[in-house]
Write a protein that holds these residues in place. Structure first.
Motif, PDB file in Angstrom:
ATOM      1  N   ARG A   2      22.940 -56.793  24.122  1.00 27.11           N
ATOM      2  CA  ARG A   2      22.642 -55.758  25.106  1.00 27.11           C
ATOM      3  C   ARG A   2      23.349 -54.439  24.792  1.00 27.11           C
ATOM      4  O   ARG A   2      23.433 -53.550  25.634  1.00 27.11           O
ATOM      5  CB  ARG A   2      23.038 -56.253  26.502  1.00 27.11           C
ATOM      6  N   GLY A   3      23.903 -54.325  23.588  1.00 30.47           N
ATOM      7  CA  GLY A   3      24.561 -53.087  23.198  1.00 30.47           C
ATOM      8  C   GLY A   3      25.953 -52.928  23.783  1.00 30.47           C
ATOM      9  O   GLY A   3      26.427 -51.807  23.968  1.00 30.47           O
ATOM     10  N   ASN A  21      23.314 -45.768  33.714  1.00 32.05           N
ATOM     11  CA  ASN A  21      23.419 -46.112  35.117  1.00 32.05           C
ATOM     12  C   ASN A  21      24.385 -47.272  35.312  1.00 32.05           C
ATOM     13  O   ASN A  21      24.279 -48.304  34.658  1.00 32.05           O
ATOM     14  CB  ASN A  21      22.024 -46.482  35.638  1.00 32.05           C
ATOM     15  N   ALA A  22      25.325 -47.092  36.252  1.00 31.12           N
ATOM     16  CA  ALA A  22      26.350 -48.119  36.455  1.00 31.12           C
ATOM     17  C   ALA A  22      25.745 -49.440  36.895  1.00 31.12           C
ATOM     18  O   ALA A  22      26.196 -50.517  36.484  1.00 31.12           O
ATOM     19  CB  ALA A  22      27.367 -47.632  37.481  1.00 31.12           C
ATOM     20  N   GLY A  23      24.707 -49.378  37.739  1.00 29.60           N
ATOM     21  CA  GLY A  23      24.063 -50.611  38.187  1.00 29.60           C
ATOM     22  C   GLY A  23      23.409 -51.354  37.049  1.00 29.60           C
ATOM     23  O   GLY A  23      23.431 -52.580  36.987  1.00 29.60           O
ATOM     24  N   GLU A  24      22.828 -50.605  36.101  1.00 32.84           N
ATOM     25  CA  GLU A  24      22.188 -51.233  34.938  1.00 32.84           C
ATOM     26  C   GLU A  24      23.219 -51.964  34.090  1.00 32.84           C
ATOM     27  O   GLU A  24      23.008 -53.113  33.680  1.00 32.84           O
ATOM     28  CB  GLU A  24      21.477 -50.172  34.097  1.00 32.84           C
ATOM     29  N   LEU A  25      24.346 -51.299  33.830  1.00 28.17           N
ATOM     30  CA  LEU A  25      25.396 -51.926  33.016  1.00 28.17           C
ATOM     31  C   LEU A  25      25.934 -53.186  33.694  1.00 28.17           C
ATOM     32  O   LEU A  25      26.170 -54.203  33.037  1.00 28.17           O
ATOM     33  CB  LEU A  25      26.534 -50.933  32.779  1.00 28.17           C
ATOM     34  N   LYS A  26      26.126 -53.103  34.996  1.00 26.37           N
ATOM     35  CA  LYS A  26      26.637 -54.259  35.730  1.00 26.37           C
ATOM     36  C   LYS A  26      25.677 -55.437  35.614  1.00 26.37           C
ATOM     37  O   LYS A  26      26.094 -56.571  35.391  1.00 26.37           O
ATOM     38  CB  LYS A  26      26.833 -53.873  37.202  1.00 26.37           C
ATOM     39  N   GLU A  27      24.372 -55.155  35.730  1.00 28.76           N
ATOM     40  CA  GLU A  27      23.385 -56.228  35.642  1.00 28.76           C
ATOM     41  C   GLU A  27      23.354 -56.845  34.248  1.00 28.76           C
ATOM     42  O   GLU A  27      23.241 -58.065  34.094  1.00 28.76           O
ATOM     43  CB  GLU A  27      21.995 -55.708  36.010  1.00 28.76           C
ATOM     44  N   GLY A  57      31.798 -45.945  26.280  1.00 34.69           N
ATOM     45  CA  GLY A  57      32.327 -46.150  27.619  1.00 34.69           C
ATOM     46  C   GLY A  57      32.950 -47.526  27.779  1.00 34.69           C
ATOM     47  O   GLY A  57      32.706 -48.430  26.977  1.00 34.69           O
ATOM     48  N   VAL A  58      33.766 -47.696  28.827  1.00 38.78           N
ATOM     49  CA  VAL A  58      34.476 -48.953  29.069  1.00 38.78           C
ATOM     50  C   VAL A  58      34.156 -49.460  30.472  1.00 38.78           C
ATOM     51  O   VAL A  58      34.236 -48.700  31.446  1.00 38.78           O
ATOM     52  CB  VAL A  58      36.000 -48.763  28.922  1.00 38.78           C
ATOM     53  N   VAL A  59      33.773 -50.742  30.562  1.00 39.54           N
ATOM     54  CA  VAL A  59      33.418 -51.359  31.846  1.00 39.54           C
ATOM     55  C   VAL A  59      34.251 -52.623  32.029  1.00 39.54           C
ATOM     56  O   VAL A  59      34.332 -53.454  31.122  1.00 39.54           O
ATOM     57  CB  VAL A  59      31.915 -51.721  31.905  1.00 39.54           C
ATOM     58  N   SER A  60      34.877 -52.764  33.187  1.00 39.74           N
ATOM     59  CA  SER A  60      35.670 -53.962  33.477  1.00 39.74           C
ATOM     60  C   SER A  60      34.753 -55.168  33.662  1.00 39.74           C
ATOM     61  O   SER A  60      33.821 -55.130  34.463  1.00 39.74           O
ATOM     62  CB  SER A  60      36.497 -53.745  34.746  1.00 39.74           C
ATOM     63  N   ILE A  61      35.018 -56.244  32.911  1.00 39.72           N
ATOM     64  CA  ILE A  61      34.234 -57.477  33.057  1.00 39.72           C
ATOM     65  C   ILE A  61      34.465 -58.081  34.436  1.00 39.72           C
ATOM     66  O   ILE A  61      33.536 -58.576  35.079  1.00 39.72           O
ATOM     67  CB  ILE A  61      34.604 -58.499  31.964  1.00 39.72           C
ATOM     68  N   SER A  62      35.695 -58.036  34.923  1.00 43.27           N
ATOM     69  CA  SER A  62      36.030 -58.612  36.223  1.00 43.27           C
ATOM     70  C   SER A  62      35.260 -57.920  37.341  1.00 43.27           C
ATOM     71  O   SER A  62      34.673 -58.568  38.210  1.00 43.27           O
ATOM     72  CB  SER A  62      37.535 -58.490  36.474  1.00 43.27           C
ATOM     73  N   ARG A  63      35.220 -56.599  37.316  1.00 42.24           N
ATOM     74  CA  ARG A  63      34.518 -55.861  38.370  1.00 42.24           C
ATOM     75  C   ARG A  63      33.004 -56.067  38.275  1.00 42.24           C
ATOM     76  O   ARG A  63      32.326 -56.188  39.295  1.00 42.24           O
ATOM     77  CB  ARG A  63      34.846 -54.371  38.273  1.00 42.24           C
ATOM     78  N   ALA A  64      32.499 -56.102  37.059  1.00 38.49           N
ATOM     79  CA  ALA A  64      31.051 -56.229  36.883  1.00 38.49           C
ATOM     80  C   ALA A  64      30.548 -57.597  37.317  1.00 38.49           C
ATOM     81  O   ALA A  64      29.444 -57.720  37.868  1.00 38.49           O
ATOM     82  CB  ALA A  64      30.678 -55.979  35.420  1.00 38.49           C
ATOM     83  N   ILE A 103      15.664 -64.032  30.297  1.00 41.54           N
ATOM     84  CA  ILE A 103      16.264 -62.755  29.920  1.00 41.54           C
ATOM     85  C   ILE A 103      15.168 -61.776  29.527  1.00 41.54           C
ATOM     86  O   ILE A 103      14.227 -62.124  28.830  1.00 41.54           O
ATOM     87  CB  ILE A 103      17.246 -62.945  28.746  1.00 41.54           C
ATOM     88  N   ASP A 104      15.308 -60.542  29.983  1.00 35.89           N
ATOM     89  CA  ASP A 104      14.313 -59.511  29.683  1.00 35.89           C
ATOM     90  C   ASP A 104      14.545 -58.994  28.275  1.00 35.89           C
ATOM     91  O   ASP A 104      15.582 -58.387  28.003  1.00 35.89           O
ATOM     92  CB  ASP A 104      14.435 -58.368  30.691  1.00 35.89           C
ATOM     93  N   PRO A 105      13.615 -59.212  27.340  1.00 37.36           N
ATOM     94  CA  PRO A 105      13.824 -58.805  25.950  1.00 37.36           C
ATOM     95  C   PRO A 105      14.100 -57.321  25.773  1.00 37.36           C
ATOM     96  O   PRO A 105      14.800 -56.932  24.857  1.00 37.36           O
ATOM     97  CB  PRO A 105      12.506 -59.188  25.260  1.00 37.36           C
ATOM     98  N   LYS A 106      13.600 -56.475  26.654  1.00 34.69           N
ATOM     99  CA  LYS A 106      13.767 -55.035  26.458  1.00 34.69           C
ATOM    100  C   LYS A 106      15.216 -54.601  26.626  1.00 34.69           C
ATOM    101  O   LYS A 106      15.605 -53.515  26.200  1.00 34.69           O
ATOM    102  CB  LYS A 106      12.887 -54.252  27.421  1.00 34.69           C
ATOM    103  N   ASP A 107      16.050 -55.454  27.276  1.00 33.53           N
ATOM    104  CA  ASP A 107      17.448 -55.091  27.483  1.00 33.53           C
ATOM    105  C   ASP A 107      18.361 -55.590  26.368  1.00 33.53           C
ATOM    106  O   ASP A 107      19.564 -55.360  26.405  1.00 33.53           O
ATOM    107  CB  ASP A 107      17.951 -55.676  28.815  1.00 33.53           C
ATOM    108  N   ARG A 108      17.839 -56.284  25.380  1.00 33.05           N
ATOM    109  CA  ARG A 108      18.707 -56.974  24.431  1.00 33.05           C
ATOM    110  C   ARG A 108      19.313 -56.067  23.370  1.00 33.05           C
ATOM    111  O   ARG A 108      20.386 -56.335  22.860  1.00 33.05           O
ATOM    112  CB  ARG A 108      17.928 -58.096  23.741  1.00 33.05           C
ATOM    113  N   ASP A 109      18.636 -55.012  22.972  1.00 35.49           N
ATOM    114  CA  ASP A 109      19.056 -54.249  21.804  1.00 35.49           C
ATOM    115  C   ASP A 109      19.019 -52.762  22.109  1.00 35.49           C
ATOM    116  O   ASP A 109      17.978 -52.237  22.505  1.00 35.49           O
ATOM    117  CB  ASP A 109      18.113 -54.557  20.639  1.00 35.49           C
TER     118      ASP A 109
END
Length: 260
Positions: A205-206, A177-183, A225-232, A153-159
């Motif tokens: 990851r916030g 960025n939607a791609g970032e959130l999905k990842e 914001g709200v992101v679907s877990i199923s779609r991601a 896991i990339d530490p810079k994305d954790r907090d």
């Protein structure tokens, strides 16, 4: 898939190691490319002979490809990994040898490239190859839906507090960025095995696990914001419920926003 690599010489010793059967039930030569020789030791000795026309002593780039312990990985997945390694490290078209080892039904691979470009008689630079392999490894875990080791896991994305003020304000104004959130959500899924560990991985990851308006599993970002877990994650609701339980037990989106 864990990728470990080194630059080295010692063509004959490496060839003998790749062909050892004492520690493996099966040894299979998968590919020999770009050499006149059609055997492993002969090919690597050929790379050694060409390297003598240069000042390069570590003329081989050796990579081991180890899939997750409990996964049976198709050969095509190994081939895709090899292509990604070549692309990231500028090794496309370089002579190589690929050998599969199998023990107790589990397959892993060893690939060796010649670093010497025979046209220019110079060695391919291997700068930052460890970070490039780490990036490739993370992508393989995400693409194949394997549970990712925490060490990848990339530490810079954790907090979210690691963002600069400008970055945070921009994210708040325009949304991340939607791609970032999905990842990030895919990483959290890959490193968890229960609702509790998944929720904790999201919060690193916030993101915050919640119940969506349509009563599905969602992640609430620290911007609201709200992101679907199923779609991601590409997982169906039945699979999500098997790991996370029913969304009815989770806080609502508004409750999650208040908590943030």
């Amino acid at each position: 898939m864990i990728l470990k690599a080194s630059q080295r010489g010692g063509a004959k010793q490496l060839g003998l190691h790749l062909l050892k059967t004492e520690e493996n039930e099966h040894v299979e030569i998968h590919d020999i490319r770009g050499f006149m020789a059609n055997d492993v030791i002969g090919a690597l000795r050929e790379a050694e002979a060409i390297a003598k026309g240069t000042k390069c002593r570590q003329y081989l780039f050796s990579v081991s490809l180890n899939p997750p312990q409990n996964e049976r990985v198709h050969i095509g997945t190994f081939d895709s990994a090899l292509e990604a390694i070549e692309e990231k490290n500028g090794l496309e078209g370089q002579p190589r040898v690929v050998v599969f080892h199998e023990k107790e039904g589990r397959r892993h691979a060893h690939a060796v490239w010649s670093r010497i470009d025979p046209e220019t008689m110079t060695a391919k630079p291997m700068s930052f190859y460890k970070s490039k392999l780490r990036e490739t490894s993370r992508q393989l875990y995400l693409e194949n839906g394997w549970q990712m080791p925490r060490g990848l896991i990339d530490p810079k994305d954790r907090d979210p507090r690691n963002f600069s003020l400008d970055e945070w304000q921009q994210a708040k104004r325009f949304g991340r960025n939607a791609g970032e959130l999905k990842e990030l959500i895919q990483e959290a899924w890959a490193t968890s095995d229960s609702a509790r560990s998944f929720s904790h991985a999201l919060e690193e990851r916030g993101l915050y696990l919640a119940r969506g308006d349509s009563r599905g599993h969602v992640a609430v970002t620290f911007e609201g914001g709200v992101v679907s877990i199923s779609r991601a994650t590409g997982r169906k609701s039945k699979e999500l419920q098997a790991r996370l339980g029913k969304p009815d037990d989770l806080r609502s989106v508004e409750e999650a926003r208040k908590r943030v």
